[in-house]
Motif scaffolding. Structure first.
Motif, PDB file in Angstrom:
ATOM      1  N   GLY A  77       0.821  -1.197   0.000  1.00  0.00           N
ATOM      2  CA  GLY A  77       0.000   0.000   0.000  1.00  0.00           C
ATOM      3  C   GLY A  77       0.859   1.253   0.000  1.00  0.00           C
ATOM      4  N   THR A  78       0.200   2.390   0.162  1.00  0.00           N
ATOM      5  CA  THR A  78       0.918   3.668   0.160  1.00  0.00           C
ATOM      6  C   THR A  78       0.596   4.459   1.425  1.00  0.00           C
ATOM      7  OG1 THR A  78      -0.886   4.743  -1.054  1.00  0.00           O
ATOM      8  CG2 THR A  78       0.909   3.811  -2.356  1.00  0.00           C
ATOM      9  N   GLY A  79       1.520   5.354   1.783  1.00  0.00           N
ATOM     10  CA  GLY A  79       1.277   6.231   2.916  1.00  0.00           C
ATOM     11  C   GLY A  79       1.493   5.540   4.239  1.00  0.00           C
ATOM     12  N   PRO A  80       1.289   6.286   5.335  1.00  0.00           N
ATOM     13  CA  PRO A  80       1.466   5.714   6.679  1.00  0.00           C
ATOM     14  C   PRO A  80       0.333   4.738   7.014  1.00  0.00           C
ATOM     15  CG  PRO A  80       0.572   7.927   6.835  1.00  0.00           C
ATOM     16  CD  PRO A  80       0.883   7.708   5.384  1.00  0.00           C
ATOM     17  N   LEU A  81       0.584   3.882   7.968  1.00  0.00           N
ATOM     18  CA  LEU A  81      -0.423   2.945   8.440  1.00  0.00           C
ATOM     19  C   LEU A  81      -1.478   3.718   9.233  1.00  0.00           C
ATOM     20  CD1 LEU A  81      -1.100  -0.142   8.645  1.00  0.00           C
ATOM     21  CD2 LEU A  81       0.004  -0.073  10.898  1.00  0.00           C
ATOM     22  N   PRO A  82      -2.774   3.665   8.850  1.00  0.00           N
ATOM     23  CA  PRO A  82      -3.821   4.387   9.599  1.00  0.00           C
ATOM     24  C   PRO A  82      -3.881   3.925  11.048  1.00  0.00           C
ATOM     25  CG  PRO A  82      -4.650   3.629   7.464  1.00  0.00           C
ATOM     26  CD  PRO A  82      -3.317   2.970   7.672  1.00  0.00           C
ATOM     27  N   ASP A  83      -4.215   4.862  11.947  1.00  0.00           N
ATOM     28  CA  ASP A  83      -4.273   4.479  13.353  1.00  0.00           C
ATOM     29  C   ASP A  83      -5.513   3.645  13.666  1.00  0.00           C
ATOM     30  OD1 ASP A  83      -6.345   6.300  13.361  1.00  0.00           O
ATOM     31  OD2 ASP A  83      -5.365   7.733  14.676  1.00  0.00           O
ATOM     32  N   PHE A  84      -6.532   3.732  12.805  1.00  0.00           N
ATOM     33  CA  PHE A  84      -7.731   2.876  12.909  1.00  0.00           C
ATOM     34  C   PHE A  84      -8.383   2.955  14.284  1.00  0.00           C
ATOM     35  CE2 PHE A  84      -9.038   0.364   9.346  1.00  0.00           C
ATOM     36  CZ  PHE A  84     -10.158  -0.342   9.801  1.00  0.00           C
ATOM     37  N   ARG A  85      -8.487   4.158  14.818  1.00  0.00           N
ATOM     38  CA  ARG A  85      -9.208   4.314  16.085  1.00  0.00           C
ATOM     39  C   ARG A  85     -10.705   4.115  15.842  1.00  0.00           C
ATOM     40  NH1 ARG A  85      -7.841   9.353  14.235  1.00  0.00           N
ATOM     41  NH2 ARG A  85      -9.446  10.989  14.221  1.00  0.00           N
ATOM     42  N   ASP A  86     -11.461   3.951  16.926  1.00  0.00           N
ATOM     43  CA  ASP A  86     -12.897   3.705  16.818  1.00  0.00           C
ATOM     44  C   ASP A  86     -13.561   4.788  15.960  1.00  0.00           C
ATOM     45  OD1 ASP A  86     -12.597   1.505  18.356  1.00  0.00           O
ATOM     46  OD2 ASP A  86     -13.662   2.267  20.112  1.00  0.00           O
ATOM     47  N   GLY A  87     -14.416   4.354  15.047  1.00  0.00           N
ATOM     48  CA  GLY A  87     -15.094   5.288  14.152  1.00  0.00           C
ATOM     49  C   GLY A  87     -14.431   5.408  12.794  1.00  0.00           C
TER      50      GLY A  87
ATOM     51  N   ALA B 254      -7.490  -7.720  10.637  1.00  0.00           N
ATOM     52  CA  ALA B 254      -6.683  -7.764   9.414  1.00  0.00           C
ATOM     53  C   ALA B 254      -6.505  -6.364   8.828  1.00  0.00           C
ATOM     54  CB  ALA B 254      -7.350  -8.680   8.391  1.00  0.00           C
ATOM     55  N   LEU B 255      -7.583  -5.592   8.808  1.00  0.00           N
ATOM     56  CA  LEU B 255      -7.529  -4.246   8.226  1.00  0.00           C
ATOM     57  C   LEU B 255      -6.590  -3.328   8.998  1.00  0.00           C
ATOM     58  CD1 LEU B 255     -11.321  -3.872   7.392  1.00  0.00           C
ATOM     59  CD2 LEU B 255      -9.460  -3.845   5.714  1.00  0.00           C
ATOM     60  N   ARG B 256      -6.451  -3.563  10.281  1.00  0.00           N
ATOM     61  CA  ARG B 256      -5.566  -2.727  11.094  1.00  0.00           C
ATOM     62  C   ARG B 256      -4.100  -2.857  10.668  1.00  0.00           C
ATOM     63  NH1 ARG B 256      -7.660  -0.466  15.695  1.00  0.00           N
ATOM     64  NH2 ARG B 256      -9.810  -1.065  16.216  1.00  0.00           N
ATOM     65  N   THR B 257      -3.781  -3.895   9.905  1.00  0.00           N
ATOM     66  CA  THR B 257      -2.389  -4.102   9.464  1.00  0.00           C
ATOM     67  C   THR B 257      -2.176  -3.615   8.028  1.00  0.00           C
ATOM     68  OG1 THR B 257      -2.717  -6.317   8.466  1.00  0.00           O
ATOM     69  CG2 THR B 257      -2.379  -6.209  10.851  1.00  0.00           C
ATOM     70  N   MET B 258      -3.183  -2.958   7.421  1.00  0.00           N
ATOM     71  CA  MET B 258      -3.103  -2.634   5.995  1.00  0.00           C
ATOM     72  C   MET B 258      -3.124  -1.130   5.733  1.00  0.00           C
ATOM     73  SD  MET B 258      -5.666  -5.564   4.434  1.00  0.00           S
ATOM     74  CE  MET B 258      -5.054  -5.351   2.745  1.00  0.00           C
ATOM     75  N   ARG B 259      -2.447  -0.727   4.652  1.00  0.00           N
ATOM     76  CA  ARG B 259      -2.438   0.657   4.181  1.00  0.00           C
ATOM     77  C   ARG B 259      -3.386   0.796   2.990  1.00  0.00           C
ATOM     78  NH1 ARG B 259       3.031  -0.361   5.457  1.00  0.00           N
ATOM     79  NH2 ARG B 259       3.913   1.179   6.922  1.00  0.00           N
TER      80      ARG B 259
ATOM     81  N   VAL C 124      -7.633  -2.901   0.183  1.00  0.00           N
ATOM     82  CA  VAL C 124      -8.127  -1.682   0.827  1.00  0.00           C
ATOM     83  C   VAL C 124      -8.211  -0.560  -0.206  1.00  0.00           C
ATOM     84  CG1 VAL C 124      -7.706   0.056   2.596  1.00  0.00           C
ATOM     85  CG2 VAL C 124      -7.177  -2.345   3.055  1.00  0.00           C
ATOM     86  N   LEU C 125      -9.399   0.005  -0.380  1.00  0.00           N
ATOM     87  CA  LEU C 125      -9.596   1.091  -1.334  1.00  0.00           C
ATOM     88  C   LEU C 125      -9.351   2.447  -0.688  1.00  0.00           C
ATOM     89  CD1 LEU C 125     -12.819  -0.256  -3.089  1.00  0.00           C
ATOM     90  CD2 LEU C 125     -10.430  -0.593  -3.757  1.00  0.00           C
ATOM     91  N   LYS C 126      -9.893   2.637   0.510  1.00  0.00           N
ATOM     92  CA  LYS C 126      -9.657   3.895   1.217  1.00  0.00           C
ATOM     93  C   LYS C 126      -9.957   3.730   2.702  1.00  0.00           C
ATOM     94  CE  LYS C 126     -14.266   5.761   0.095  1.00  0.00           C
ATOM     95  NZ  LYS C 126     -15.003   6.908  -0.478  1.00  0.00           N
ATOM     96  N   VAL C 127      -9.363   4.597   3.493  1.00  0.00           N
ATOM     97  CA  VAL C 127      -9.585   4.620   4.943  1.00  0.00           C
ATOM     98  C   VAL C 127      -9.921   6.057   5.323  1.00  0.00           C
ATOM     99  CG1 VAL C 127      -8.590   4.231   7.215  1.00  0.00           C
ATOM    100  CG2 VAL C 127      -7.971   2.721   5.308  1.00  0.00           C
ATOM    101  N   GLU C 128     -11.076   6.238   6.007  1.00  0.00           N
ATOM    102  CA  GLU C 128     -11.551   7.582   6.354  1.00  0.00           C
ATOM    103  C   GLU C 128     -11.617   7.746   7.866  1.00  0.00           C
ATOM    104  OE1 GLU C 128     -14.860   8.782   3.285  1.00  0.00           O
ATOM    105  OE2 GLU C 128     -14.905   6.604   3.539  1.00  0.00           O
ATOM    106  N   ALA C 129     -11.116   8.866   8.329  1.00  0.00           N
ATOM    107  CA  ALA C 129     -11.087   9.142   9.767  1.00  0.00           C
ATOM    108  C   ALA C 129     -12.491   9.438  10.289  1.00  0.00           C
ATOM    109  CB  ALA C 129     -10.172  10.334  10.035  1.00  0.00           C
TER     110      ALA C 129
END
Length: 330
Positions: free
Chosen positions: A21-31, A76-81, A154-159
């Protein structure tokens, strides 16, 4: 991330990266909301596929911290960019509930009510009941749990706070607050002529209320209050379905309303129009007569519908005469 992957491996989840993937690993906090495609495969030499979100044309969405029935997906998603694609081989203990999750996702993809068939019991209780999920491959998997492979992209991760939350992911309080807003959005779309989009909004609002209603005793004051909020939304939904020429769905929904509220003029009128559209002439006339009995001021509107029905009947009779004349003259 290496530590997270190692923890997964120790717990029976083995990750294989297919594309970085690209960019930093998302912190994947609740929400946090992850949008991803997934493909589910049986373990074995052939790796028989069970589900594929790409084939359905719509990716999966998961919100962290909402206690999704398949926790291994969130892990699993918590380990992906974003942009990453990886395969996760999961021991059977992590996928015991997959048949139930898959059934719900398949039903939604087929346009069925996502609340259809829900019961007042937990998933574990349902799992040990002897009943069919409606899909032979899922029935087999439910009887004989086995390891599964998830191919995830993973297509996208939104805060949190950066996206509009879907109804299924809302708390009860959030659902109640969202219904008037969703209703208003549906009305605006309808005024713009975007009928199918409006129907989807009404559907979402109905789903919110039905989810809340399931938690109440049928016939109780709270249940009735929720039902009275559902009814106008369902009538709006039926109006959209009339315009989309999905008449039998209108018949079903309006009849369900009239089984509870025998004096609902709008339900009789919409059901009458649907009956007329599918050539249920006697039923249409009876519904329109009921409309007039309940609200005589609607006589001009009802008369217009009856005239239209009579004109269509004359046109149909003329076509039938020509058709039958050709048959008997051969």
């Amino acid at each position: 991330m290496a530590q997270q992957v190692e923890q997964l491996r120790a717990d029976g989840v083995h990750k294989e990266v297919l594309r970085e993937g690209t960019g930093p690993l998302p912190d994947f906090r609740d929400g946090t909301k992850a949008t991803f495609h997934y493909r589910t495969l049986r373990c074995g030499d052939e790796e028989t596929p069970l589900d594929d979100s790409r084939a359905r044309g719509k990716p999966m969405e998961l919100i962290a911290g909402k206690k999704f029935k398949l926790p291994v997906w969130e892990a699993a998603l918590r380990t992906m960019r974003p942009g990453e694609r990886a395969r996760f081989r999961c021991d059977a203990k992590h996928v015991v509930l997959y048949p139930l999750v898959s059934k719900s996702l398949r039903n939604i993809a087929a346009g069925k009510d996502p609340l259809e068939g829900q019961r007042h019991c937990c998933s574990i209780a349902q799992l040990h009941e002897h009943y069919s999920l409606g899909y032979p491959d899922l029935d087999e998997l439910q009887k004989n749990p086995q390891p599964l492979i998830f191919d995830i992209e993973v297509l996208k991760v939104e805060a949190p706070g950066s996206y509009q939350q879907d109804p299924w992911a809302m708390t009860d309080e959030e659902k109640l607050q969202a219904v008037p807003l969703i209703h208003k959005e549906g009305n605006e779309l309808y005024r713009q002529g975007k009928v199918r989009e409006a129907a989807a909004k009404y559907y979402d609002a109905i789903a919110c209320l039905k989810n809340l209603q399931m938690k109440e005793q049928p016939g109780s004051p709270d249940w009735i209050e929720l039902d009275q909020k559902i009814t106008p939304l369902l009538l709006n939904y039926c109006q959209c379905k009339l315009q989309c020429e999905e008449y039998y769905e209108v018949l079903d929904h309006c009849s369900s309303i009239l089984n509870k509220y025998e004096d609902n003029v709008k339900a009789y009128f919409k059901r009458g129009k649907a009956h007329a559209a599918v050539w249920n002439v006697a039923e249409a006339q009876a519904d329109f007569a009921k409309v007039l009995a309940l609200d005589p001021s609607l006589h001009p509107v009802v008369s217009k519908e009856l005239r239209s029905l009579e004109a269509r009947l004359r046109e149909k009779d003329a076509e039938d005469k020509i058709r039958f004349k050709g048959i008997f003259s051969q």
